[in-house]
Design an enzyme around this catalytic site. Structure first.
Site, PDB file in Angstrom:
ATOM      1  CB  SER A 177      20.019  27.158  76.289  1.00  0.00           C
ATOM      2  OG  SER A 177      20.386  28.503  76.492  1.00  0.00           O
ATOM      3  CE  LYS A 218      18.412  30.288  73.791  1.00  0.00           C
ATOM      4  NZ  LYS A 218      18.725  30.561  75.184  1.00  0.00           N
TER       5      LYS A 218
END
Length: 148
Positions: free
Chosen positions: A69, A106
């Site tokens: 990701s 993230k």
């Protein structure tokens, strides 16, 4: 809230204590990633990777990334992330976060009164946090190490 569980992180554990300092030769010339340049044979000084990568040793840990990701941020599966727990996370930082009991890495976005944890891969949706979600920022990613 649902999101892909392909965001696992594994704590990096060293089997043996590392030396307090390990000086490696640092060449004064740079290496071209484009066209070759004339070779220079100069060792300028030594470099300790602790000095390069770690600003706050007592508050820094390593963690191994899993999943894809964060590929567009240059974080690949198996990379060892350098995480500083003493740094205050700000908008735009890449962070290690605990969201509703699950770890993830993230990019932190804080704007318009809301918090979003944004992946750096268009195949994944952002994690938009609501007042019902639990968020703990464990630290700010300050660097990484990768073996080829």
């Amino acid at each position: 809230m649902q999101y892909s569980h392909n965001h696992a992180l594994t704590v990096w554990k060293c089997p043996d204590p590392l030396p307090a300092s390990l000086q490696i030769k640092l060449f004064s010339c740079t290496v071209e990633a484009g066209f070759p340049s004339p070779a220079e044979d100069h060792i300028d000084c030594t470099l300790d990777l602790n000095d390069l990568l770690i600003e706050h040793p007592a508050a820094t840990f390593f963690v191994r990334a899993a999943g894809d990701s964060m590929l567009e941020a240059g974080i690949h599966p198996g990379d060892v992330l350098v995480v500083d727990r003493s740094r205050r996370a700000i908008h735009g930082d890449i962070v290690i976060a605990l969201v509703n009991g699950e770890y993830t890495v993230k990019r932190l976005e804080m704007k318009y009164g809301g918090i979003v944890l944004r992946p750096e891969n268009s195949a994944y949706a952002p994690i938009r946090l609501s007042g019902l979600d639990e968020l703990v920022v464990w630290g700010v990613v300050t660097g990484l190490a990768r073996q080829f």
